[in-house]
Write a protein that holds these residues in place. Structure first.
Motif, mmCIF file in Angstrom:
data_model
loop_
_atom_site.group_PDB
_atom_site.id
_atom_site.type_symbol
_atom_site.label_atom_id
_atom_site.label_comp_id
_atom_site.label_asym_id
_atom_site.label_seq_id
_atom_site.Cartn_x
_atom_site.Cartn_y
_atom_site.Cartn_z
ATOM 1 N N ILE A 106 38.871 29.192 41.919
ATOM 2 C CA ILE A 106 38.398 30.504 41.469
ATOM 3 C C ILE A 106 37.034 30.389 40.793
ATOM 4 C CG2 ILE A 106 38.861 32.378 39.842
ATOM 5 C CD1 ILE A 106 41.847 31.943 40.394
ATOM 6 N N LEU A 107 36.881 29.406 39.921
ATOM 7 C CA LEU A 107 35.597 29.238 39.235
ATOM 8 C C LEU A 107 34.490 28.843 40.199
ATOM 9 C CD1 LEU A 107 36.786 27.432 35.968
ATOM 10 C CD2 LEU A 107 36.080 29.817 36.227
ATOM 11 N N GLY A 110 33.541 31.956 42.241
ATOM 12 C CA GLY A 110 32.811 32.949 41.465
ATOM 13 C C GLY A 110 31.374 32.529 41.209
ATOM 14 N N TRP A 114 27.828 33.800 43.172
ATOM 15 C CA TRP A 114 26.717 34.309 42.357
ATOM 16 C C TRP A 114 25.426 33.558 42.670
ATOM 17 C CZ3 TRP A 114 24.184 31.655 38.246
ATOM 18 C CH2 TRP A 114 23.244 32.437 37.552
#
Length: 325
Positions: A106-107, A110, A114
């Motif tokens: 997930i990190l 994300g 970005w």
């Protein structure tokens, strides 16, 4: 000057034909499409058999035996798996493997998305930024693990030095690797640091395949940046997103080098992944059958991740206006 108008005489015309050459058996064989298919696939199938099928088959067989280093085992059925069912260390490794994979993925996605969106804009020194972002992925895993092991050291940590001695925000040094949850989160941070470049560059390649005219049309219609991302970027990025997500899950779930080089599963077996526990039980512990059983237990998780990629890629037909079959 007189020019002769008499046409030159020619002899009788003859029909020329290419001489018939009888093709030998070797020529006919090389012209055979089935033979060429077999000849081209045989080396690849041989390599897959030697380096993939045989190790996988041997590992599955060892999981059903009591083989130890220096002693040939016998078939014992499901006894290794039955003992793992009541093994608290094994279930701790399963929990941390799932936690480690989920949080790190997930990190990474994300932050990677970005960065990909940022690098897709017209920025100065964009090529240099791409090269810098790739550095964590290029550095050998063991070297980066040793560097982070030094950064997380309880006595010489640069993070603790800055927070305590320079900024005065804390009154004691942080023991990153001395307590279970601090060590777990430290390993997640290292995996995220190392995995972001792969996600960012892969998604950036997908972003650059989207036609700018779609964004121009959306701007003329008054779409906001969030609407452009939701209606254009996300749907068109879904195929590459599914592939990158699958590979990221597989790489994270089967991670070994980072964890073993930094913590070796400690403290108190709290940071063992299934891969590191399988190695510890099989090689240093000498119980090859038990270690193979732990490794085989990873297969269902990997199959689920692969199936996710397959069904997610099927959405591409829907994006192109076709029916899913």
């Amino acid at each position: 000057m007189f020019v002769s108008t008499t046409k030159p005489t020619t002899g009788p015309t003859t029909n020329w034909r290419r001489p018939q050459v009888t093709q030998g058996w070797l020529g006919r064989l090389l012209d055979s499409k089935p033979f060429l298919i077999v000849a081209c696939l045989t080396p690849a199938l041989g390599l897959l058999t030697v380096f993939l099928t045989y190790p996988l088959g041997l590992g599955i067989w060892l999981a059903f035996t009591d083989t130890q280093i220096g002693r040939t085992g016998v078939f014992i059925g499901l006894e290794n798996f039955e003992s793992l069912w009541y093994d608290r260390v094994f279930w701790g490794a399963v929990f941390y493997t799932v936690f480690y994979t989920a949080v790190a993925t997930i990190l990474k996605f994300g932050l990677g998305l970005w960065l990909a969106l940022l690098l897709n804009e017209n920025l100065p020194f964009k090529s240099l930024l791409r090269a810098i972002i790739l550095l964590p992925w290029i550095v050998p895993t063991v070297l980066s693990a040793i560097a982070f092991w030094w950064i997380f050291d309880a006595q010489f940590s640069i993070i603790s030095y800055v927070l305590v001695d320079k900024l005065g925000l804390l009154d004691h040094y942080i023991d990153f690797l001395g307590t279970p949850w601090a060590a777990r989160w430290s390993l997640v941070a290292v995996n995220v640091w190392r995995g972001i470049p792969f996600v960012a560059i892969s998604l950036l390649a997908g972003l650059q395949t989207i036609s700018p005219s779609l964004y121009e049309a959306a701007l003329l219609d008054g779409a906001s940046s969030w609407q452009r991302f939701r209606r254009i970027t996300a749907p068109l990025l879904m195929p590459i997103l599914a592939v990158v997500l699958t590979f990221s899950v597989l790489f994270t779930f089967t991670d070994f080098q980072l964890v073993y080089a930094i913590t070796r599963g400690g403290p108190i077996n709290s940071t063992h992944l299934m891969a590191t526990l399988a190695f510890q039980r099989g090689i240093p512990g000498g119980h090859l059958g038990e270690g193979a059983a732990i490794a085989v237990s990873m297969i269902p998780f990997l199959v689920v991740a692969t199936l996710f990629s397959y069904f997610a890629l099927a959405r591409r037909k829907w994006q192109q206006g076709e029916d899913n079959e």
